[in-house]
Structure formats: C-alpha cells, structure tokens
Design a protein around this motif. Structure first.
Motif, PDB file in Angstrom:
ATOM      1  N   UNK A  33       0.830  -1.204   0.000  1.00 16.32           N
ATOM      2  CA  UNK A  33       0.000   0.000   0.000  1.00 16.32           C
ATOM      3  C   UNK A  33       0.864   1.252   0.000  1.00 16.32           C
ATOM      4  N   UNK A  34       1.912   1.263   0.822  1.00 16.75           N
ATOM      5  CA  UNK A  34       2.796   2.415   0.906  1.00 16.75           C
ATOM      6  C   UNK A  34       3.541   2.636  -0.412  1.00 16.75           C
ATOM      7  N   UNK A  35       4.079   1.550  -0.975  1.00 14.07           N
ATOM      8  CA  UNK A  35       4.814   1.663  -2.244  1.00 14.07           C
ATOM      9  C   UNK A  35       3.889   2.119  -3.366  1.00 14.07           C
ATOM     10  N   UNK A  36       2.665   1.583  -3.385  1.00 16.74           N
ATOM     11  CA  UNK A  36       1.709   1.950  -4.432  1.00 16.74           C
ATOM     12  C   UNK A  36       1.360   3.434  -4.374  1.00 16.74           C
ATOM     13  N   UNK A  37       1.331   3.988  -3.171  1.00 20.28           N
ATOM     14  CA  UNK A  37       1.008   5.412  -3.034  1.00 20.28           C
ATOM     15  C   UNK A  37       2.095   6.307  -3.610  1.00 20.28           C
ATOM     16  N   UNK A  38       3.285   5.738  -3.888  1.00 23.56           N
ATOM     17  CA  UNK A  38       4.388   6.507  -4.464  1.00 23.56           C
ATOM     18  C   UNK A  38       4.453   6.390  -5.991  1.00 23.56           C
ATOM     19  N   UNK A  39       3.604   5.530  -6.578  1.00 24.41           N
ATOM     20  CA  UNK A  39       3.735   5.218  -7.997  1.00 24.41           C
ATOM     21  C   UNK A  39       2.839   6.094  -8.867  1.00 24.41           C
ATOM     22  N   UNK A  40       3.145   6.088 -10.164  1.00 23.85           N
ATOM     23  CA  UNK A  40       2.206   6.631 -11.140  1.00 23.85           C
ATOM     24  C   UNK A  40       1.169   5.537 -11.416  1.00 23.85           C
ATOM     25  N   UNK A  41       0.017   5.922 -11.936  1.00 28.99           N
ATOM     26  CA  UNK A  41      -1.107   4.984 -12.027  1.00 28.99           C
ATOM     27  C   UNK A  41      -0.800   3.767 -12.905  1.00 28.99           C
ATOM     28  N   UNK A  42      -0.096   3.926 -13.988  1.00 23.67           N
ATOM     29  CA  UNK A  42       0.117   2.811 -14.911  1.00 23.67           C
ATOM     30  C   UNK A  42       1.077   1.763 -14.355  1.00 23.67           C
ATOM     31  N   UNK A  43       1.799   2.098 -13.262  1.00 20.05           N
ATOM     32  CA  UNK A  43       2.727   1.138 -12.660  1.00 20.05           C
ATOM     33  C   UNK A  43       2.120   0.390 -11.477  1.00 20.05           C
TER      34      UNK A  43
END
Length: 280
Positions: A33-43
């Motif tokens: 969840x934490x890592x996903x919050x740092x990503x751009x949507x397509x990643x």
C-alpha cells in the motif's frame, strides 16, 4: 552447562528469525500500500510487483489527497477533534466508574454493576433508531458533540479498568480515609497513579476505535464539512475509484495517526499488560 547455553541460544536465534519472517509476511500488505502510493497509475498493477517504484509520483499523489478537490486536512481535523475529546472524556469517566464499582461498597453494588454489564450485551445496531430520534429532538444530530457524547461512555472501559482498580490493596484506601481524604482525593492521588498504565492502554484503544468508527458518523452526520476520515475515505474512493495510487495515498494518510499513537503509547501498553499480570 556450555552445551545447554549453546542449545538455548540456537533455539532463541531460530525463533527470532522465524518471528521476523512472520512479521514481514504480515507487513507485506501495508508495504504494498505504501509503495503503491508513491507510484504513477500505470505502474500500480505491473507484474511482478515493483517494490521500488521506477517512476516516483509521491508528492503529486499526496498533494492531491491533502489539498486537492477533496482535501483530507479538513477531515483530519474533524477526526482528531472527535477522537481526542472522546478519548479524554471516556478515560476519565470510565476510570471514575471503575473506581466506584471496585472500591466503594454500597447495598446492591454488584447488582448495579451486572445491570451495567448487561447493557453491553445489547447490539449497538439495535438502539440506533431510538438514538437517532432522540438526537434529532435534542438538537445533537449532525454535530461533532453528538458523536462525542455517543462514544464517551463505555461499559467495556469501566469493566476493563475495574479489574485493575480491584488489584489495589484495600489498605491504601483505608489509610487515606483515616487521614481524612475523601473518595475523589483517594481516586486522584492514590488509585489513579497506580493504574495509569492501564488507563493509558484503554485510552489508546478508545482513540483507535473512535478514529476508525464508520457507523456512527454515517448515521449521525449529514454535512460534508463535518465528515470524519472513514466517511472521507469512502467518498474519496467513490470519486477516485479508477486511481488506485491516490486511494492508497489516502489510505496511508488515514492510518498514519494510529501508528504514531501506538508508537508513542507502546510503553504504556506493555506496562498495562504487565500490571494486569501482577495485580493483587
């Protein structure tokens, strides 16, 4: 003797490694969840999972959550206000009631306590309609103070703290009475300091329960500007359902205060558990 110590250290080392592996397993969803919050949507849904984002979008994601079209800072203030005031009132009144039921003996005290416990067996959903009608009539509907009053008096807190107050030796109470202290002075100067870790433990639990409460704000709040974090999360999810990076950023923001509270109060929780283990 050396062989025994070596075997003990070996078992302790294996157990430590095993517990560390299990803890990492339990933390994986939060880490994702934490890592996903740092990503751009397509990643977000790239497979295999990228635990270190190739394209960082953290500032933009959290900026959108906190000061975007649906600003979280406003709902943070609402939740902090309700949770802090509720926790303080609940800890005070629950500890007062617990002291009364454990140290003040009067005719029918056990029966009264059983009646109080019996009210805890009634599901909260069963009394929602009477509460709703009552709040509309007395003017507490759609207000923060209505939510605060609703959650400030806890049977569970009274029961929990009563067990700790019962562990205080009666000689302390009798000695204070001989010195002329009344019950409130005894509670505040003698009993409360002895069970302070237990009260702190309950306060942490009360804060978490209030912060995560979804049902009561959903029923008793209508104005958008009064919403708490759980309601804000639900609305934000419905508005940003296609942007999982933003939803994860909102989720991380929502649970961050709980981590901070637990880290700050961890020592009190451990002391409260230890106090329960050696009471009496």
């Amino acid at each position: 003797m050396e062989t025994s110590n070596t075997a003990f250290n070996w078992r302790k080392g294996v157990l430590t490694v095993l517990m560390f592996a299990v803890s990492i397993l339990f933390l994986l969803p939060f880490i994702w969840m934490l890592v996903t919050s740092f990503k751009i949507e397509k990643d977000v849904f790239v497979y295999p999972i990228e635990w270190i984002p190739r394209h960082w979008h953290a500032i933009e994601n959290y900026k959108e959550v906190w000061v975007g079209d649906y600003p979280f800072w406003k709902y943070y203030l609402n939740s902090i206000k309700i949770a802090v005031i509720t926790t303080c009132i609940s800890a005070l009144f629950s500890s007062l009631a617990a002291y009364g039921f454990s140290k003040i003996k009067f005719k029918g005290s056990n029966f009264v306590f059983l009646i109080v416990l019996a009210t805890y067996m009634v599901p909260s959903q069963a009394i929602l309609i009477p509460q709703f009608i009552l709040y509309r009539q007395i003017g507490l509907f759609d207000s923060h103070w209505g939510l605060i009053i609703l959650s400030s008096f806890s049977v569970l807190g009274t029961f929990m703290l009563r067990q700790f107050f019962m562990g205080i030796h009666q000689e302390f109470i009798e000695s204070a009475k001989i010195d002329g202290a009344n019950h409130f002075r005894i509670y505040w100067s003698i009993a409360f300091p002895l069970v302070k870790p237990a009260v702190a433990t309950y306060a942490i639990l009360r804060f978490i329960w209030t912060w995560n409460d979804y049902q009561n704000p959903l029923i008793f709040l209508r104005t958008d500007s009064l919403f708490t974090i759980p309601l804000a999360m639900q609305k934000f999810t419905s508005l940003s359902g296609e942007f999982y990076s933003l939803i994860m950023a909102a989720a991380v923001s929502a649970i961050l205060p709980l981590f901070i509270i637990f880290i700050i109060g961890q020592k009190s929780v451990i002391e409260g558990i230890a106090l329960g283990g050696v009471k009496g």
